[in-house]
Design a protein around this motif. Structure first.
Motif, PDB file in Angstrom:
ATOM      1  N   TYR A   1     -54.023  -0.167  75.111  1.00 52.34           N
ATOM      2  CA  TYR A   1     -55.286   0.049  75.800  1.00 52.34           C
ATOM      3  C   TYR A   1     -56.425  -0.032  74.793  1.00 52.34           C
ATOM      4  CZ  TYR A   1     -52.400   1.974  79.551  1.00 52.34           C
ATOM      5  OH  TYR A   1     -51.478   2.145  80.535  1.00 52.34           O
TER       6      TYR A   1
ATOM      7  N   TYR B   1     -60.993  -0.002  74.329  1.00 51.01           N
ATOM      8  CA  TYR B   1     -62.356   0.157  74.823  1.00 51.01           C
ATOM      9  C   TYR B   1     -63.258  -0.287  73.691  1.00 51.01           C
ATOM     10  CZ  TYR B   1     -66.775   2.324  76.101  1.00 51.01           C
ATOM     11  OH  TYR B   1     -68.093   2.545  76.385  1.00 51.01           O
TER      12      TYR B   1
ATOM     13  N   TYR C   1     -54.372  11.857  80.699  1.00 47.87           N
ATOM     14  CA  TYR C   1     -55.119  10.760  81.301  1.00 47.87           C
ATOM     15  C   TYR C   1     -54.522  10.422  82.658  1.00 47.87           C
ATOM     16  CZ  TYR C   1     -56.826   9.960  76.594  1.00 47.87           C
ATOM     17  OH  TYR C   1     -57.389  10.115  75.367  1.00 47.87           O
TER      18      TYR C   1
ATOM     19  N   LYS D   1     -54.789   4.557  86.394  1.00 48.68           N
ATOM     20  CA  LYS D   1     -55.311   3.867  87.575  1.00 48.68           C
ATOM     21  C   LYS D   1     -55.233   2.369  87.320  1.00 48.68           C
ATOM     22  CE  LYS D   1     -58.231   7.249  89.558  1.00 48.68           C
ATOM     23  NZ  LYS D   1     -59.236   7.352  90.563  1.00 48.68           N
TER      24      LYS D   1
ATOM     25  N   LYS E   1     -56.186   0.813  83.939  1.00 49.29           N
ATOM     26  CA  LYS E   1     -57.048   1.669  83.128  1.00 49.29           C
ATOM     27  C   LYS E   1     -56.454   3.059  83.027  1.00 49.29           C
ATOM     28  CE  LYS E   1     -61.347  -0.499  84.570  1.00 49.29           C
ATOM     29  NZ  LYS E   1     -62.651  -0.280  85.181  1.00 49.29           N
ATOM     30  N   ILE E   2     -56.858   3.775  81.981  1.00 52.66           N
ATOM     31  CA  ILE E   2     -56.558   5.197  81.901  1.00 52.66           C
ATOM     32  C   ILE E   2     -57.887   5.937  81.781  1.00 52.66           C
ATOM     33  CG2 ILE E   2     -54.232   4.972  80.972  1.00 52.66           C
ATOM     34  CD1 ILE E   2     -55.349   5.580  78.214  1.00 52.66           C
ATOM     35  N   LYS E   3     -57.968   7.083  82.438  1.00 51.59           N
ATOM     36  CA  LYS E   3     -59.201   7.856  82.510  1.00 51.59           C
ATOM     37  C   LYS E   3     -58.909   9.282  82.066  1.00 51.59           C
ATOM     38  CE  LYS E   3     -62.933   8.274  85.758  1.00 51.59           C
ATOM     39  NZ  LYS E   3     -63.380   7.959  87.088  1.00 51.59           N
TER      40      LYS E   3
ATOM     41  N   ARG F   1     -64.590   7.512  78.511  1.00 43.64           N
ATOM     42  CA  ARG F   1     -64.375   6.080  78.528  1.00 43.64           C
ATOM     43  C   ARG F   1     -63.107   5.766  79.304  1.00 43.64           C
ATOM     44  NH1 ARG F   1     -65.328   5.616  72.268  1.00 43.64           N
ATOM     45  NH2 ARG F   1     -64.193   7.520  72.117  1.00 43.64           N
ATOM     46  N   ASN F   2     -63.116   4.645  79.925  1.00 44.92           N
ATOM     47  CA  ASN F   2     -61.910   4.142  80.568  1.00 44.92           C
ATOM     48  C   ASN F   2     -61.317   3.068  79.670  1.00 44.92           C
ATOM     49  OD1 ASN F   2     -62.420   5.762  82.768  1.00 44.92           O
ATOM     50  ND2 ASN F   2     -63.579   4.202  83.811  1.00 44.92           N
TER      51      ASN F   2
ATOM     52  N   LYS G   1     -58.923   0.108  78.897  1.00 43.29           N
ATOM     53  CA  LYS G   1     -58.304  -0.921  79.722  1.00 43.29           C
ATOM     54  C   LYS G   1     -57.026  -1.425  79.061  1.00 43.29           C
ATOM     55  CE  LYS G   1     -62.699  -2.324  81.519  1.00 43.29           C
ATOM     56  NZ  LYS G   1     -63.787  -3.272  81.411  1.00 43.29           N
TER      57      LYS G   1
END
Length: 121
Positions: A10, A12, A95, A98, A101-103, A114-115, A117
């Motif tokens: 992931y 960002y 997290y 989704k 993405k992870i939130k 931040r999300n 990706k």
């Protein structure tokens, strides 16, 4: 050389050039975050923030997924990329997963939510 198989990765990244119109002074704003989950259950995360000062950290530990929630169990932290000294810590970050993405679930991280990706499965 030993390599580990990657489960997922992931990232960002945000870069901007800011400028004051009155005097023409400009500066860079850089915010980046990368998280690599390995198939053996470990992870490595690098966070970098540069605005008026440089903030850098690396995190290592173990991860698992429960009910669409990614749990990072932090065990080691490094605050300077030039220093090889790792500090032992014992905390966890969670997290919500989704799609791609992870939130963050448990609050603010590193100046902003931040999300991250997913770029690699």
């Amino acid at each position: 050389m030993v390599s580990q198989e990657i489960h997922s990765q992931y990232v960002y990244k945000k870069e901007k050039l800011k400028q004051k119109s009155t005097n023409g002074i400009s500066w860079n704003y850089v915010d980046s975050d990368s998280l690599v989950l390995y198939k053996n259950g470990t992870f490595h995360r690098t966070k970098f923030y540069h605005y008026h000062s440089i903030i850098y950290s690396e995190l290592k530990g173990h991860w698992n997924i429960e009910n669409s929630t990614l749990i990072l169990k932090l065990t080691l932290e490094k605050d300077d990329r030039l220093d090889n000294h790792w500090t032992e810590i014992n905390t966890a970050l969670t997290y919500r997963i989704k799609k791609r993405k992870i939130k963050p679930i448990n609050g603010f991280e590193f100046y902003a939510i931040r999300n991250l990706k997913r770029v690699k499965d």
